[in-house]
Design an enzyme around this catalytic site. Structure first.
Site, mmCIF file in Angstrom:
data_model
loop_
_atom_site.group_PDB
_atom_site.id
_atom_site.type_symbol
_atom_site.label_atom_id
_atom_site.label_comp_id
_atom_site.label_asym_id
_atom_site.label_seq_id
_atom_site.Cartn_x
_atom_site.Cartn_y
_atom_site.Cartn_z
ATOM 1 C CE1 TYR A 186 -3.753 2.136 -0.009
ATOM 2 C CE2 TYR A 186 -4.611 0.601 1.625
ATOM 3 C CZ TYR A 186 -4.813 1.628 0.714
ATOM 4 O OH TYR A 186 -6.067 2.150 0.549
ATOM 5 C CD GLU A 218 -4.275 6.090 0.955
ATOM 6 O OE1 GLU A 218 -5.443 6.016 0.584
ATOM 7 O OE2 GLU A 218 -3.947 6.463 2.102
ATOM 8 C CG ASP A 228 -7.067 11.552 -24.455
ATOM 9 O OD1 ASP A 228 -6.154 10.723 -24.290
ATOM 10 O OD2 ASP A 228 -8.260 11.306 -24.211
ATOM 11 C CB THR A 256 -3.090 4.428 -22.255
ATOM 12 O OG1 THR A 256 -2.836 4.451 -23.668
ATOM 13 C CG2 THR A 256 -4.502 4.911 -21.982
ATOM 14 C CE LYS A 285 -5.472 3.251 -26.314
ATOM 15 N NZ LYS A 285 -5.604 3.434 -24.847
ATOM 16 N NE ARG A 319 -6.640 -2.488 -19.830
ATOM 17 C CZ ARG A 319 -7.005 -1.871 -20.957
ATOM 18 N NH1 ARG A 319 -6.469 -2.228 -22.103
ATOM 19 N NH2 ARG A 319 -7.875 -0.889 -20.941
#
Length: 419
Positions: A59, A61, A205, A231, A234, A240
């Site tokens: 974890y 954060e 984008d 992203t 691709k 991903r």
């Protein structure tokens, strides 16, 4: 694949044959069909290894040096490597590698620059815009006032004069450039001029072209846009996920828009996999790959046109192609089904200035995955032939089984992963 074998031979008491079988079936599906979805690719074994690493347990954060949990010394180092590699690869002053997806990255970009109710100018969905570019079913269409520009009815190219006129009329707070199905390079300098004229921020984008940018096969939006969203899968061949690139002046606002505004803990196994992919994309071999992706797409587009498909914009500059299968007797949805039965996997899409309501009359396909497998221009001609045969024959034709076997024979020569 190692991931599947790992599940099958796990320690006693932890075996899961049901999921192991499904993973094996998916591996077989990917290997036995032509993967032409423009948004997909095959990651390297090193990327897969990072995704399945112990970092999945941590974890984390917050950001390196400022986490909300203890024990983050190693993951801090991992994230710093990913950030440094992204900045170097794309020539950006700042990179945030925590977004879980491209949509998460766009959400954070809007949060950093906009307030609910602000006007945004973006490519309309029927013309290739993404859901985050103003769809009423998406947060973007609910929170902001979107005005849409489009593409020219004859050429299929972005109408930059329309963009300028709409910007002058509506005075948007931000201009968005980017598409999920536009096969040509975007003129980022022209969008920068429009944004500057009306005092708007420019958001690029670049989810689809960013891998080509990394390989020097497409122009970079980084020198022009205030924020670049992308992203990491691709063409880039990473896991991903998403990322954001921006200048130093927006770094803090972007980081706060990702955490704590829109996300919680970073997925550190994914961040590590992104770092691996950035490292792979910085190697000279990736430049060769990116240019081959484009060469294959251009050859495939020409071959499809020869087979009777109508190719939008007359071709492509990128990895993706959009076509109208109507001349071969099927709309996009019917064509997608027939092609899937033949082992050819792709997407249907709306065609600009098409049917009312933006019906999916077209097909969208890409060459990133098949190029990763090692296919070249010769194979692109065979793929176009297979596609035309599938649509002319129909799924119930007696030659359907023969065509499916021919697709299997082609893919068998180009396995995505070593045996």
């Amino acid at each position: 694949m190692a991931v599947v074998r790992g599940l099958e031979t796990d320690v006693p008491g932890r075996q899961d044959p049901e999921i192991a079988g499904l993973l094996a079936a998916e591996a077989e599906r990917q290997e036995g069909a032509l993967q032409l979805i423009a948004a997909e690719n095959f990651t390297s074994p090193a990327v897969l290894a990072a995704l399945g690493s112990p970092l999945a347990n941590k974890y984390a954060e917050g950001y390196p040096g400022a986490r909300h949990h203890g024990g983050c010394e190693i993951v801090d180092a991992v994230e710093r490597v990913a950030i440094d590699r992204a900045r170097s690869l794309f020539g950006a002053a700042h990179a945030n590698v925590q977004p879980h997806s491209g949509s998460s990255a766009v959400l954070a970009a809007y949060a950093a620059l906009l307030r609910p109710g602000d006007t945004v100018l973006a490519l309309g969905l029927p013309h290739g815009g993404h859901l985050t570019h103003g769809s009423p079913s998406n947060f973007s269409g609910r929170w902001f006032d979107f005005v849409s520009y489009g593409v020219d009815a004859e050429s299929g190219l972005i109408d930059y004069e329309q963009v300028r006129t709409l910007a002058r009329t509506h005075r948007p707070k931000a201009v968005v450039c980017g598409s999920i199905s536009y096969p040509r390079h975007i003129d980022y300098a022209a969008f920068r001029e429009v944004a500057d004229e009306v005092g708007a921020s420019l958001i690029a984008d670049a989810a689809h072209p960013i891998g080509l940018v990394a390989g020097g096969a497409a122009p970079s939006p980084v020198p022009y846009a205030d924020i670049v969203c992308a992203t990491t899968h691709k063409v880039l061949r990473g896991p991903r996920g998403g990322m954001i690139l921006c200048g130093a002046e927006l770094a803090e606002r972007v980081d706060r828009a990702v955490f704590p505004f829109s996300q919680g803990g970073a997925q550190m196994n994914s961040v590590a996999a992104k770092a691996v992919a950035f490292g792979e994309a910085a190697a000279p071999a990736f430049d060769v790959y990116a240019h081959q992706v484009v060469d294959n797409a251009r050859v495939l587009a020409h071959a499809l046109e020869e087979e009777g498909f109508t190719v939008t914009t007359g071709g492509t500059d990128t990895h993706l192609i959009t076509v109208d299968p109507g001349p071969l007797g099927a709309d996009g949805r019917a064509a997608k089904t027939r092609l899937a039965a033949a082992g050819i996997v792709l997407d249907c899409c709306a065609l600009p200035h098409g049917d009312a309501g933006g019906d999916a009359r077209g097909l969208r396909l890409g060459t990133a995955a098949v190029t990763t497998q090692g296919m070249g221009e010769k194979e692109m001609g065979r793929i176009a032939e297979f596609m035309a045969r599938a649509l002319r024959a129909g799924v119930t034709d007696t030659g359907g089984a023969d065509l499916r076997e021919r697709v299997r024979e082609l893919t068998a020569g180009f396995p995505p992963y070593p045996r």
